[in-house]
Motif scaffolding. Structure first.
Motif, PDB file in Angstrom:
ATOM      1  N   SER A 173     -26.770  19.118  -8.547  1.00  0.00           N
ATOM      2  CA  SER A 173     -26.109  20.352  -8.109  1.00  0.00           C
ATOM      3  C   SER A 173     -25.924  20.338  -6.596  1.00  0.00           C
ATOM      4  CB  SER A 173     -26.921  21.582  -8.517  1.00  0.00           C
ATOM      5  OG  SER A 173     -28.149  21.627  -7.823  1.00  0.00           O
ATOM      6  N   SER A 225     -18.176  27.020  -6.373  1.00  0.00           N
ATOM      7  CA  SER A 225     -17.335  27.402  -5.226  1.00  0.00           C
ATOM      8  C   SER A 225     -17.856  26.797  -3.923  1.00  0.00           C
ATOM      9  CB  SER A 225     -17.238  28.925  -5.116  1.00  0.00           C
ATOM     10  OG  SER A 225     -18.524  29.480  -4.888  1.00  0.00           O
ATOM     11  N   SER A 248     -25.032  26.782  -4.358  1.00  0.00           N
ATOM     12  CA  SER A 248     -25.479  27.747  -5.363  1.00  0.00           C
ATOM     13  C   SER A 248     -24.503  27.883  -6.519  1.00  0.00           C
ATOM     14  CB  SER A 248     -25.708  29.120  -4.709  1.00  0.00           C
ATOM     15  OG  SER A 248     -24.520  29.531  -4.063  1.00  0.00           O
ATOM     16  N   GLY A 249     -23.382  27.171  -6.450  1.00  0.00           N
ATOM     17  CA  GLY A 249     -22.401  27.229  -7.532  1.00  0.00           C
ATOM     18  C   GLY A 249     -21.184  26.390  -7.209  1.00  0.00           C
TER      19      GLY A 249
END
Length: 194
Positions: free
Chosen positions: A15, A21, A18-19
């Motif tokens: 990852s 985007s 946080s996301g």
């Protein structure tokens, strides 16, 4: 034209930020942003096994055959210890590969640096066992290994820079999680999975 797979030891990216985007925001700096699924941090690049074996055989003037070098390197890389998953961070993008690649400049824990150093030391031992003399000179001249610099820059290649000529771009800090190390293209190694 079919590309011959290169053998590397790498840690896959699990990852970034946080996301999605957070990663997609890098598109303002980078052309052809790579898919997040294939991102990784290279710990050691061995190159195309046949090319590496040929480099060894040429360097030793045939004392070590291409077949013996390929077998030795294959067994060696499959016997390397696995690095557990870890977390890192990036606060800037840098250019690599003569300015053609944009990569996240990753800060990694000390034990990851130590692991990478241990891989290089193990490579020296492999080459010594394959009867390569002047190992430093061999490493820097081997076309397969492709070492351009004596020091390791932890990075995750993400695409091509939008501006030519190299550079460094400050970005919003990104947390990056990595999985345990693996051998990329392991299935192409002789004796893999046996």
């Amino acid at each position: 034209m079919e590309t011959i797979p290169r053998i590397t030891v790498e840690s896959p990216v699990l990852s970034i930020g946080s996301g999605p985007s957070d990663y997609e925001a890098l598109g303002s700096y980078v052309r052809g942003l790579r898919r997040p699924r294939g991102l990784h941090l290279t710990l050691l690049h061995l190159g195309v096994l046949a090319d590496f074996a040929r480099d060894v055989s040429e360097w030793t003037k045939g004392v070590t055959s291409v077949a013996a070098a390929a077998r030795g390197a294959s067994a060696w890389v499959q016997g390397l210890p696995v690095l557990d998953g870890f977390s890192g961070s990036a606060e800037r993008l840098i250019t690599l590969g003569g300015g053609s690649v944009a990569g996240l400049d990753v800060t990694v824990p000390e034990h990851v640096h130590n692991y990478q150093v241990s891989l290089v030391q193990a490579l020296y031992e492999l080459l010594d066992g394959l009867l390569v003399d002047s190992v430093d000179d061999f490493i820097l001249s081997s076309r397969a290994l492709g070492f351009r610099s004596p020091h390791w820059t932890p990075h995750v290649a993400v695409g091509s820079p939008k501006t030519r000529g190299g550079g460094v771009w400050e970005i919003e800090p990104l947390a990056i999680r990595f999985g345990e190390s693996r051998i990329r293209n392991r299935q192409f190694l002789p004796g893999a999975g046996q």
